[in-house]
Enzyme design. Sequence first.
Site, short mmCIF file in Angstrom:
data_model
loop_
_atom_site.label_atom_id
_atom_site.label_comp_id
_atom_site.label_asym_id
_atom_site.label_seq_id
_atom_site.Cartn_x
_atom_site.Cartn_y
_atom_site.Cartn_z
N TYR A 10 14.03 75.11 89.50
CA TYR A 10 15.33 74.85 90.18
C TYR A 10 15.19 74.04 91.67
CZ TYR A 10 16.27 79.32 87.72
OH TYR A 10 16.12 80.30 86.80
N TYR A 138 23.44 87.61 85.11
CA TYR A 138 22.19 86.72 85.04
C TYR A 138 21.37 87.57 83.83
CZ TYR A 138 18.24 84.09 85.10
OH TYR A 138 16.97 83.33 84.97
N ASP A 239 20.24 95.15 80.10
CA ASP A 239 19.42 94.46 80.59
C ASP A 239 18.56 94.97 81.85
OD1 ASP A 239 17.74 92.25 81.68
OD2 ASP A 239 19.36 90.89 81.68
N LYS A 268 9.95 91.73 83.80
CA LYS A 268 9.33 91.85 85.06
C LYS A 268 8.17 92.51 85.40
CE LYS A 268 12.62 88.62 87.18
NZ LYS A 268 13.82 88.61 86.56
C1 LIG Z 1 14.35 87.47 85.67
C2 LIG Z 1 15.63 88.12 84.71
C3 LIG Z 1 15.94 87.89 83.38
C4 LIG Z 1 14.98 86.52 82.95
O1 LIG Z 1 13.64 86.89 82.82
P1 LIG Z 1 12.52 85.70 82.59
O2 LIG Z 1 11.24 86.49 82.49
O3 LIG Z 1 12.67 85.04 83.74
O4 LIG Z 1 12.85 85.02 81.45
C5 LIG Z 1 16.74 88.29 82.54
N1 LIG Z 1 17.45 89.29 83.00
C6 LIG Z 1 17.38 89.70 84.39
C7 LIG Z 1 18.19 91.03 84.84
C8 LIG Z 1 16.44 89.30 85.19
O5 LIG Z 1 16.35 89.66 86.57
#
Ligand SMILES: *Cc1c(COP(=O)(O)O)cnc(C)c1O
Length: 417
Positions: A10, A138, A239, A268
């Site tokens: 970015y 996101y 997610d 994460k």
């Molecule tokens: C960080 C994130 C992603 C993407 O994960 P990466 O490991 O960076 O590909 C997807 N969804 C959410 C909610 C996130 O915070």
Amino acid sequence: MSHSALWYPYAQMKTLEIQRKVVRAEGVMLEFENGEKLIDAISSWWCVIHGYNHPEINEAAISQIHQFAHVMLGGLSHEPAEKLAAKLVEITPEPLKHVFFADSGSVGMEVAMKMAIQYWSNQGKAEKKRFISLYRAYHGDTTGVMSISDPEESMHSLFHGSLLPQLFVPPPEGRKDLSCVEPALEALENTLKDYSAEVAAMVVEPLMQGAGNFNLYPERYLQEASQMCRDYGVLLIFDEVATGFGRTGTMFAADRAQVCPDIMTLSKALTAGYTGMSATLATEQVYNAFLGDSYEKAFMHGPTFMGNPTACAIALKSIEIFERENHLEKIAAIEAQLQEELGDLRAPGIVDVRVLGALGVVETRNRTDWEGIQEFAAERGVWLRPFDRVVYTMPPYIISSEQLSQITSVIREWFQP
Ligand SMILES: *Cc1c(COP(=O)(O)O)cnc(C)c1O
């Protein structure tokens, strides 16, 4: 930096300034080449929950590497992946029974999308292949999940024509006032009414839209949305890449909302910031749709590093520490302290202060209100990274109350010098 071999995320490389170079990290501290030491207030993009250089996790990784660092999961199996799958099934909501591993949050969400599409096509409903998602969402940076991320914020216009056309509905905004829930549900129901025949699943970041300016919203929305999805024959995907492992105050946001999705993705904090990995979990109902006598129904996905044994060993150790150290109590204490020290922050420019679990957010009217905060914080011993109109902290759960106060003081001082 225009001649840097290393291309940063970015970043406008032409004007990017020299980046701070980390030489060591220990506990909550980042140590830099010039001797500077800063508290990491954002856990390296929200994943380093136990702090850096954790002796037990180091040991788990090294010991696995000495046995075998990696083997493919195609045609082979190994104990770390089997144990981690069983552990994740144990700690996630009851109906989630099966785990599919991949390498990152984005790919874990791609897996979730493909699972939802194939779930329906395996049952002769190939037309159900679109997704309902929320504005401000996101879900990652790969092209499939970009299509379910906010159409304005996630560079949809830049990639116009190469993304799948999805359906977007407004999220409820804010937790403090439940009146945001009804209109958001109405919009969802209208979309379900018109399009459910072609929709595979609804996708949400439960309770907290992370990269979408840290919008926190009420449990009620998820409870009602989940029922609507069932009524209209649409799967629900959570997610939990950012919310998983305690961030919102319960192990998973699904626990806090008391809603179990059909598919859920973790990443994460899954590996405590040691390495990339994701887990996509599915209910028995979803999994069963892939069973059959022919190969045709089998789930068609298999990343090279799927179920990497070192990553699995790290994740298992991280979960063991999380449970043993009673992190949920620690997170409740962090929440109370953030509320106490940031909750009453008022200043011209501030439009909202919000706290949930181990997340504290201060939002201003303009992003320019934060210009210079990064250096200001560094001079006071704290590593922050402002995000659009927001400055936030998502500290490692091992942070001491003094260190947490140091973070909140920096934010307060910025407004009240
Ligand atoms: C960080 C994130 C992603 C993407 O994960 P990466 O490991 O960076 O590909 C997807 N969804 C959410 C909610 C996130 O915070």
